[in-house]
Design a protein around this motif. Sequence first.
Motif, PDB file in Angstrom:
ATOM      1  N   SER A 181     -19.995  54.091  37.139  1.00  0.00           N
ATOM      2  CA  SER A 181     -18.617  53.835  36.714  1.00  0.00           C
ATOM      3  C   SER A 181     -17.802  53.276  37.872  1.00  0.00           C
ATOM      4  O   SER A 181     -18.290  53.143  39.004  1.00  0.00           O
ATOM      5  CB  SER A 181     -17.983  55.139  36.234  1.00  0.00           C
ATOM      6  OG  SER A 181     -17.686  55.971  37.361  1.00  0.00           O
ATOM      7  N   LEU A 182     -16.555  52.960  37.587  1.00  0.00           N
ATOM      8  CA  LEU A 182     -15.608  52.684  38.665  1.00  0.00           C
ATOM      9  C   LEU A 182     -15.447  53.940  39.507  1.00  0.00           C
ATOM     10  O   LEU A 182     -15.611  55.059  39.013  1.00  0.00           O
ATOM     11  CB  LEU A 182     -14.258  52.275  38.089  1.00  0.00           C
ATOM     12  CG  LEU A 182     -14.200  51.001  37.228  1.00  0.00           C
ATOM     13  CD1 LEU A 182     -12.793  50.825  36.663  1.00  0.00           C
ATOM     14  CD2 LEU A 182     -14.612  49.786  38.035  1.00  0.00           C
ATOM     15  N   ALA A 183     -15.160  53.800  40.791  1.00  0.00           N
ATOM     16  CA  ALA A 183     -14.938  54.953  41.656  1.00  0.00           C
ATOM     17  C   ALA A 183     -13.591  55.591  41.345  1.00  0.00           C
ATOM     18  O   ALA A 183     -12.636  54.929  40.912  1.00  0.00           O
ATOM     19  CB  ALA A 183     -14.993  54.528  43.122  1.00  0.00           C
ATOM     20  N   SER A 184     -13.509  56.894  41.556  1.00  0.00           N
ATOM     21  CA  SER A 184     -12.243  57.602  41.375  1.00  0.00           C
ATOM     22  C   SER A 184     -11.263  57.215  42.477  1.00  0.00           C
ATOM     23  O   SER A 184     -11.625  56.549  43.461  1.00  0.00           O
ATOM     24  CB  SER A 184     -12.486  59.110  41.421  1.00  0.00           C
ATOM     25  OG  SER A 184     -12.798  59.499  42.758  1.00  0.00           O
ATOM     26  N   GLU A 185     -10.046  57.656  42.328  1.00  0.00           N
ATOM     27  CA  GLU A 185      -9.090  57.536  43.425  1.00  0.00           C
ATOM     28  C   GLU A 185      -9.538  58.434  44.579  1.00  0.00           C
ATOM     29  O   GLU A 185     -10.254  59.402  44.391  1.00  0.00           O
ATOM     30  CB  GLU A 185      -7.696  57.946  42.961  1.00  0.00           C
ATOM     31  CG  GLU A 185      -7.091  57.028  41.913  1.00  0.00           C
ATOM     32  CD  GLU A 185      -5.682  57.466  41.526  1.00  0.00           C
ATOM     33  OE1 GLU A 185      -5.271  58.560  41.975  1.00  0.00           O
ATOM     34  OE2 GLU A 185      -5.026  56.730  40.787  1.00  0.00           O
ATOM     35  N   GLU A 186      -9.070  58.085  45.774  1.00  0.00           N
ATOM     36  CA  GLU A 186      -9.441  58.868  46.950  1.00  0.00           C
ATOM     37  C   GLU A 186      -8.543  60.084  47.076  1.00  0.00           C
ATOM     38  O   GLU A 186      -7.309  59.994  46.912  1.00  0.00           O
ATOM     39  CB  GLU A 186      -9.334  58.013  48.210  1.00  0.00           C
ATOM     40  CG  GLU A 186      -9.795  58.745  49.467  1.00  0.00           C
ATOM     41  CD  GLU A 186      -9.684  57.892  50.707  1.00  0.00           C
ATOM     42  OE1 GLU A 186     -10.726  57.454  51.216  1.00  0.00           O
ATOM     43  OE2 GLU A 186      -8.536  57.661  51.158  1.00  0.00           O
ATOM     44  N   VAL A 187      -9.171  61.243  47.377  1.00  0.00           N
ATOM     45  CA  VAL A 187      -8.437  62.478  47.626  1.00  0.00           C
ATOM     46  C   VAL A 187      -8.958  63.065  48.930  1.00  0.00           C
ATOM     47  O   VAL A 187     -10.169  63.066  49.170  1.00  0.00           O
ATOM     48  CB  VAL A 187      -8.607  63.483  46.467  1.00  0.00           C
ATOM     49  CG1 VAL A 187      -7.932  64.803  46.804  1.00  0.00           C
ATOM     50  CG2 VAL A 187      -8.043  62.921  45.181  1.00  0.00           C
ATOM     51  N   CYS A 188      -8.075  63.553  49.782  1.00  0.00           N
ATOM     52  CA  CYS A 188      -8.455  64.044  51.104  1.00  0.00           C
ATOM     53  C   CYS A 188      -8.124  65.523  51.251  1.00  0.00           C
ATOM     54  O   CYS A 188      -7.191  66.042  50.622  1.00  0.00           O
ATOM     55  CB  CYS A 188      -7.739  63.252  52.200  1.00  0.00           C
ATOM     56  SG  CYS A 188      -8.110  61.481  52.185  1.00  0.00           S
TER      57      CYS A 188
END
Length: 515
Positions: free
Chosen positions: A90-97
């Motif tokens: 799939s498309l990658a998720s948003e980045e979370v840190c």
Amino acid sequence: MTWQPNECVDDLTNPIQVLGGYEVHRRTADQETDWEPVLCETGIPADAGYALVGSVESLDEVGWVDDTGLSFGVTYCYRVVTRYGDGALSLASEEVCGRIRKDVPVMTRASVLTTSESGSVLAGWSPPTELDTVAFPGPYRYELWGQPMDGSGLAPAQLWTSSTADALSGLDTTTVLTALNTESHAWSLAIHLRSDTVLVGLPPAATTPWLTFTPDDNRLRLDVQQGVPWRVASYVVERQIPTGGPYVVLDTVEVPMYVDSNLVNGATYCYRVTTLGAYDDPTTESPLVNLSQEACARPFDYTAPCAMALEVAADCEVERDTLRWSPVPGCDSDDIVGYNIYWAPFMGDSLTLWRAVDNPDDTVAVFNEDDVLGTIAGCFVVTALDSLLPGPDGNLRRNESVSLDTACVDNCPYYFLPNVFSPNRDGPNDAFRAFPWKFVDSVNVAIHNRWGEVVFHTNDPDIGWDGTYLDTGEALPEGVYFYAATVYTRRLVGIVPERFSGQIHMVRGPSGTSD
């Protein structure tokens, strides 16, 4: 970390949904990247700055715990990709840190200072920089706990405790532990912080580097075992040159293994290894330098010579087998000093040593050369031998190659009987004898007269009937007699019976002697 499932999951066919899962990718915040997925770009490119650190093997599981090589005080950033059952991404998720706070002390040194049954170890740690002093007020003290890595299963024991101080800055962050057996095993050390009597967390332990050896022919393989919460980047390998002299750096490698070659078998060589590592947290000291114990070992030849490719040519006419062998293609042994030739008379029998060859240049042997075996059938194996040298226990030993080729050949039995003889004692043809025969183990021959009476019986392959009656020794009249023979031939598969029958014409004629 947890996430919401891909909105397309509910529309998937059952096989693709059942076989699907998630991939978790990570980077540290200091490894900057400007990558963002564009329209219809699936997955995460290899050069985007992320590393695949985990996976979830079910689309129903929407969470994962990261405990792979994390450091205190470092910010880690994640993206999740759905992996469908057919392999599509799939498309990658948003980045979370996220960030692990450094609110406990962390080990930085577990280094052997002296190697002996009563040796010493330098222990060091980095103090917490984000301790909640409201929840954990002073006074503070450190406790160092340890246990031997000797397989005994002993629980960690308190090895050292610091003085007490109202502020962390008033406490030492290193100590030397003495009276530890650093010669026989590594040590696992963990630093504990107490706020008054309350334990502040349980940070991970660190072990002293432990050096082990695998001896081989003119070489030693060194392996370094070390369990630490930081990343080890390199290993500095040193050896005493000469043995008992100063340590000299041989090499610096990036893996916990090193092979020291061109050594003398049986000689003693002594080593130590320094590991260099670091936390991802830039505020923690770097590099983290830790020494292994000093250890010695001796190389011994445990490498077997090349396997031998074998060819066997059978010659039934002269009743010989010619064996020829050579190393298998692509293999090169420089220490072959001899060969063992093994033989089994029948297929499926156990191989036993037939001949030992002491000259490495002799690669041809003739089987049944002296006609004492009575067979050329059987299965053969040739192995190579290297030098006979003292092993680790002082006893002489050598290596033998694997038995790669088993070559089998068969006999070609030959057994025929004449149809006439003249027992008149004139010398020639006085007895009924088999023609010269080959590869016969035994026979069962019965001779009958025309009324079916057995007049002679033998198990001798030569037969040697002189025309007399079996029971009385009386000379039988000339005429036609009949034989029935079972010949037990020696074949590769075993003793094989062959049956045949025929007529014998006994012709007495004039006697070759006078009364």
